[in-house]
Design an enzyme around this catalytic site. Structure first.
Site, PDB file in Angstrom:
ATOM      1  N   HIS A  61       4.404   4.249  -5.029  1.00  0.00           N
ATOM      2  CA  HIS A  61       4.893   4.079  -3.668  1.00  0.00           C
ATOM      3  C   HIS A  61       4.485   2.703  -3.153  1.00  0.00           C
ATOM      4  O   HIS A  61       3.581   2.054  -3.704  1.00  0.00           O
ATOM      5  CB  HIS A  61       4.301   5.151  -2.754  1.00  0.00           C
ATOM      6  CG  HIS A  61       4.832   6.526  -3.027  1.00  0.00           C
ATOM      7  ND1 HIS A  61       4.552   7.613  -2.234  1.00  0.00           N
ATOM      8  CD2 HIS A  61       5.650   6.999  -4.003  1.00  0.00           C
ATOM      9  CE1 HIS A  61       5.156   8.685  -2.691  1.00  0.00           C
ATOM     10  NE2 HIS A  61       5.814   8.350  -3.783  1.00  0.00           N
ATOM     11  N   GLU A  63       2.893   1.741  -0.402  1.00  0.00           N
ATOM     12  CA  GLU A  63       1.535   1.605   0.115  1.00  0.00           C
ATOM     13  C   GLU A  63       0.495   1.560  -1.006  1.00  0.00           C
ATOM     14  O   GLU A  63      -0.484   0.819  -0.916  1.00  0.00           O
ATOM     15  CB  GLU A  63       1.205   2.775   1.064  1.00  0.00           C
ATOM     16  CG  GLU A  63       2.082   2.851   2.281  1.00  0.00           C
ATOM     17  CD  GLU A  63       3.290   3.755   2.083  1.00  0.00           C
ATOM     18  OE1 GLU A  63       3.719   4.373   3.073  1.00  0.00           O
ATOM     19  OE2 GLU A  63       3.803   3.845   0.938  1.00  0.00           O
ATOM     20  N   CYS A  86       3.306   9.347   3.502  1.00  0.00           N
ATOM     21  CA  CYS A  86       3.161  10.768   3.194  1.00  0.00           C
ATOM     22  C   CYS A  86       1.753  11.254   3.538  1.00  0.00           C
ATOM     23  O   CYS A  86       0.768  10.537   3.373  1.00  0.00           O
ATOM     24  CB  CYS A  86       3.475  11.046   1.725  1.00  0.00           C
ATOM     25  SG  CYS A  86       2.524  10.068   0.542  1.00  0.00           S
ATOM     26  N   CYS A  96      -0.257   8.441   0.621  1.00  0.00           N
ATOM     27  CA  CYS A  96      -0.202   7.067   1.113  1.00  0.00           C
ATOM     28  C   CYS A  96      -1.008   6.907   2.403  1.00  0.00           C
ATOM     29  O   CYS A  96      -1.612   5.855   2.632  1.00  0.00           O
ATOM     30  CB  CYS A  96       1.249   6.656   1.339  1.00  0.00           C
ATOM     31  SG  CYS A  96       2.167   6.462  -0.206  1.00  0.00           S
ATOM     32  N   ALA A 175      30.569  11.909 -10.439  1.00  0.00           N
ATOM     33  CA  ALA A 175      31.700  12.121 -11.340  1.00  0.00           C
ATOM     34  C   ALA A 175      31.957  13.618 -11.457  1.00  0.00           C
ATOM     35  O   ALA A 175      31.104  14.368 -11.944  1.00  0.00           O
ATOM     36  CB  ALA A 175      31.403  11.524 -12.705  1.00  0.00           C
TER      37      ALA A 175
END
Length: 216
Positions: A61, A63, A86, A96, A175
């Protein structure tokens, strides 16, 4: 003479540094599935001491890259983060918000609040309980494009679908047969963590639009 920057200068600096964090996050859009792209800029005494964006593949992440890079300069600094840090991690690893607290960051400025189960105000609450100054909503409108797909998946269980010529900034191309159960197909992608998928013009795009599954 004054001992520090004026309120107007401080507000201008906040906008400038958050703008930088948003630019970092935008640069990695479409590369960080299954996590959203987040930018983090750490500033001390008016100077950027570290910055990072969510890495390709969604980890590390932002941070957890920026904080170690800042080292001791993170102590007493301000962190500008595009999405609420988070409060917990699905993997059980250090959150984080914990990284920011342990580094001694004094203030956290956040553009967008994260509605996911691993944040949903928990990151902000944890930061405040630890004594950090927390502000939310700065440049939220500019950060919205970063997380519109992420928020769409949290709310509907499906990734957002848009028409695109080249898919730049999207997680993947959608798709499927225009005659398929498109809602179910999209929910499968949502369960896999996709937040933004694209289609080209044609029968599939028309079928998605008819079923209300295409974002303008």
């Amino acid at each position: 003479m004054t001992d520090g920057p004026s309120e107007a200068q401080a507000a201008s600096d906040d906008i400038r540094f958050m703008g930088r964090a948003i630019a970092l996050a935008r640069g990695n859009m479409g590369k960080t599935w299954p996590n959203p792209s987040v930018g983090c800029v750490i500033v001390r005494d008016g100077e950027v001491v570290a910055e990072a964006a969510t890495a390709a593949g969604g980890r590390p992440h932002a941070e957890e890259q920026a904080v170690p890079a800042a080292g001791e300069k993170a102590h007493g600094a301000t962190a500008y983060v595009t999405l609420e840090p988070c409060g917990a991690r699905s993997s059980g690893r250090t959150s984080c918000s914990h990284f920011l607290i342990e580094a001694g960051v004094a203030r956290v400025v956040i553009a967008a609040v994260d509605p996911s189960p691993f944040a949903s105000g928990r990151g902000v609450e944890r930061l405040k309980k630890a004594g950090l100054e927390v502000e939310t909503g700065l440049l939220a409108d500019q950060a919205a494009v970063l997380y519109e797909g992420y928020l769409h998946r949290v709310e509907t269980g499906r990734p957002m679908v848009r028409i695109s010529a080249d898919g730049d900034g999207f997680d993947a191309r959608f798709a499927a047969s225009a005659k398929a159960d498109l809602t179910t197909e999209l929910k499968r992608l949502g369960e896999a963590g996709y937040t933004r998928v694209w289609v080209g013009p044609g029968d599939l795009a028309e079928a998605l639009a008819e079923q209300g599954l295409l974002t303008a």
